[in-house]
Design a protein around this motif. Structure first.
Motif, mmCIF file in Angstrom:
data_model
loop_
_atom_site.group_PDB
_atom_site.id
_atom_site.type_symbol
_atom_site.label_atom_id
_atom_site.label_comp_id
_atom_site.label_asym_id
_atom_site.label_seq_id
_atom_site.Cartn_x
_atom_site.Cartn_y
_atom_site.Cartn_z
ATOM 1 N N GLU A 284 -129.530 -77.947 1.067
ATOM 2 C CA GLU A 284 -128.852 -76.607 1.317
ATOM 3 C C GLU A 284 -127.767 -76.857 -0.392
ATOM 4 O OE1 GLU A 284 -125.554 -74.221 1.930
ATOM 5 O OE2 GLU A 284 -128.073 -73.757 2.473
ATOM 6 N N THR B 84 -134.971 -69.491 8.458
ATOM 7 C CA THR B 84 -134.962 -69.438 6.908
ATOM 8 C C THR B 84 -135.444 -71.153 7.141
ATOM 9 O OG1 THR B 84 -133.537 -68.455 6.188
ATOM 10 C CG2 THR B 84 -133.907 -69.918 4.736
ATOM 11 N N HIS C 3 -122.362 -67.578 3.920
ATOM 12 C CA HIS C 3 -122.914 -66.931 4.004
ATOM 13 C C HIS C 3 -124.777 -66.903 4.116
ATOM 14 C CE1 HIS C 3 -125.720 -68.798 1.088
ATOM 15 N NE2 HIS C 3 -125.217 -70.288 1.637
ATOM 16 N N TRP D 138 -129.933 -68.418 9.903
ATOM 17 C CA TRP D 138 -130.161 -69.480 9.271
ATOM 18 C C TRP D 138 -130.731 -70.524 9.932
ATOM 19 C CZ3 TRP D 138 -128.762 -71.073 4.584
ATOM 20 C CH2 TRP D 138 -127.681 -70.468 4.070
ATOM 21 N N PRO E 282 -128.816 -66.643 3.875
ATOM 22 C CA PRO E 282 -129.646 -66.590 2.750
ATOM 23 C C PRO E 282 -129.980 -65.725 1.868
ATOM 24 C CG PRO E 282 -130.292 -68.093 5.305
ATOM 25 C CD PRO E 282 -129.736 -66.584 5.402
ATOM 26 N N ASN E 283 -130.377 -65.986 0.702
ATOM 27 C CA ASN E 283 -130.142 -65.029 -0.126
ATOM 28 C C ASN E 283 -129.382 -63.359 0.393
ATOM 29 O OD1 ASN E 283 -132.550 -66.697 -1.230
ATOM 30 N ND2 ASN E 283 -133.699 -66.704 0.510
ATOM 31 N N SER E 284 -128.226 -63.865 0.142
ATOM 32 C CA SER E 284 -127.338 -62.569 0.284
ATOM 33 C C SER E 284 -126.047 -62.375 -0.200
ATOM 34 C CB SER E 284 -126.900 -62.148 1.866
ATOM 35 O OG SER E 284 -128.343 -62.392 3.025
ATOM 36 N N HIS F 298 -125.205 -60.072 5.847
ATOM 37 C CA HIS F 298 -125.843 -59.420 3.790
ATOM 38 C C HIS F 298 -124.797 -58.819 3.264
ATOM 39 C CE1 HIS F 298 -130.057 -61.421 5.810
ATOM 40 N NE2 HIS F 298 -129.873 -60.405 7.028
ATOM 41 N N ARG G 168 -120.487 -64.004 0.370
ATOM 42 C CA ARG G 168 -120.254 -64.873 0.280
ATOM 43 C C ARG G 168 -119.204 -64.908 0.199
ATOM 44 N NH1 ARG G 168 -121.703 -68.122 -4.540
ATOM 45 N NH2 ARG G 168 -121.756 -65.923 -5.754
ATOM 46 N N HIS H 191 -120.455 -67.797 -9.189
ATOM 47 C CA HIS H 191 -120.189 -69.137 -8.786
ATOM 48 C C HIS H 191 -119.347 -70.040 -9.310
ATOM 49 C CE1 HIS H 191 -122.433 -73.504 -8.199
ATOM 50 N NE2 HIS H 191 -122.457 -73.468 -9.263
ATOM 51 N N LYS I 13 -128.605 -75.422 -4.368
ATOM 52 C CA LYS I 13 -127.554 -73.857 -4.795
ATOM 53 C C LYS I 13 -126.241 -74.367 -6.040
ATOM 54 C CE LYS I 13 -124.804 -72.865 -0.872
ATOM 55 N NZ LYS I 13 -125.025 -73.336 -0.709
#
Length: 361
Positions: free
Chosen positions: A290, A268, A53, A265, A55-57, A136, A60, A83, A293
């Motif tokens: 990493e 970030t 994925h 990536w 970041p923050n998208s 994204h 996934r 999740h 999360k």
């Protein structure tokens, strides 16, 4: 004669050594230290999964399997909506008689490589290799076929509706009673035939299907050895999923999208400064960051309280504490001997540390 044989050998060795010395060292970038496989095996708890994925998208994906030791995966993932949840929709491939068509397939895989910005694998029984790169709210696959049979692509849903027009498939899947996730998918080649697939039948006259564990199959020419699939996703509607795809992935260049994702990536992760020359230490720090999360929020409770505690017990700290309770007129100080004597005599039979956010003592 021996000299004539020896001279060319010496020259060859010089060229080899010189070539090795001129080899440029490949510099690692921040994302190269991220190991998505960390925590993928668990004997008691639910394992982590190697997620691809940005970041923050929203988008996934990870291979749908029990854990890292599983020898089969369920289709190719399209989007993971929760999740450690399962993929909504599955993209499958098949080469064989039409009577063998089914909504989703399980594959044995090999040579799998997962990075935060890409996924690739080889499916040995089917002789198919695949690549994936995320954006994204969109993603792109490339599938290469070695067999000479005509290839099928099948997009399936466990509970939803799908429809097809020419080289596109769109639809939704129910996540729960109130939420749907939508997909709009395009393929690089125009299929010769389209059909709906369920456990009960294969129907050539229908272009849409609704229900549980159903799919749309696209049949391609035997001349086609590579099919690229790009798609957009949305939690609003199919129109928005299409708009997301058209905005983020404008062509079928998988390698280019991998490079874009890798650069995002690195931008970030470059905000995190890690000093030192130990490459293993850098890798451990990156893995820890990493993996943060993957914590389950419902299991994390940090109470609003403070308490005094003694932390960081080194050997020197232990000795200092023992000196504070030792009779300096009789016993030796500056040593761990008092503690060792208590352990060897059986007065202290062990030590247990129970430390948490709400019991630091």
């Amino acid at each position: 004669m021996y000299k004539r044989k020896f001279i060319p050998l010496v020259l060859l060795m010089i060229l080899i050594v010189n070539g090795c010395s001129n080899k440029q060292e490949v510099m690692s970038t921040p994302v190269d230290y991220v190991n998505p496989y960390m925590g993928n095996i668990s004997h008691l708890l639910v394992p982590t999964y190697p997620t691809v994925h940005l970041p923050n998208s929203m988008l996934r994906i990870y291979p749908e399997r029990a854990d890292y030791t599983s020898d089969k995966i369920k289709g190719l993932p399209v989007i993971v909506t929760s999740h450690r949840g399962k993929s909504a929709f599955s993209l499958s491939f098949y080469q064989g008689a039409e009577s063998g068509l089914q909504p989703v397939y399980y594959y044995c895989y090999d040579n799998e490589v997962i990075k935060p910005y890409s996924y690739s694998s080889y499916f040995e029984e089917e002789e198919v290799s695949t690549k994936f790169a995320p954006s994204h709210q969109a993603g792109i696959y490339e599938l290469s076929f070695r067999k000479n049979n005509a290839p099928y692509l099948i997009l399936s849903t466990t509970n939803g509706e799908l429809k097809t027009t020419e080289n596109t498939i769109s639809g939704y899947q129910n996540i729960d009673h109130q939420t749907k996730v939508y997909v709009y998918m395009e393929t690089s080649a125009l299929p010769e035939k389209t059909m709906t697939v369920s456990k009960e039948e294969i129907n050539h006259s229908h272009t849409a299907i609704k229900g549980k564990n159903v799919g749309i199959a696209l049949l391609y020419s035997t001349d086609i050895k590579t099919i690229k699939v790009r798609y957009g996703i949305s939690f609003i509607d199919e129109k928005q999923a299409k708009a997301n795809l058209q905005r983020e992935i404008k062509d079928y260049d998988v390698e280019n999208q991998m490079n874009i994702a890798k650069n995002i990536w690195n931008q970030t992760l470059s905000k995190i400064k890690v000093e030192g020359i130990d490459e293993n230490a850098k890798a451990i720090v990156k893995m820890a960051i990493e993996n943060f999360k993957n914590r389950k929020p419902e299991l994390v409770h940090i109470p609003d309280m403070k308490a005094k505690a003694t932390v960081g017990y080194s050997v020197e700290a232990i000795v200092k504490t023992l000196d504070g309770v030792t009779n300096s007129q009789v016993d030796e100080t500056g040593t761990t001997k008092p503690l060792l004597e208590c352990i060897t005599s059986g007065v202290i039979r062990g030590a247990v540390a129970m430390v948490g956010c709400n019991n630091p003592k």
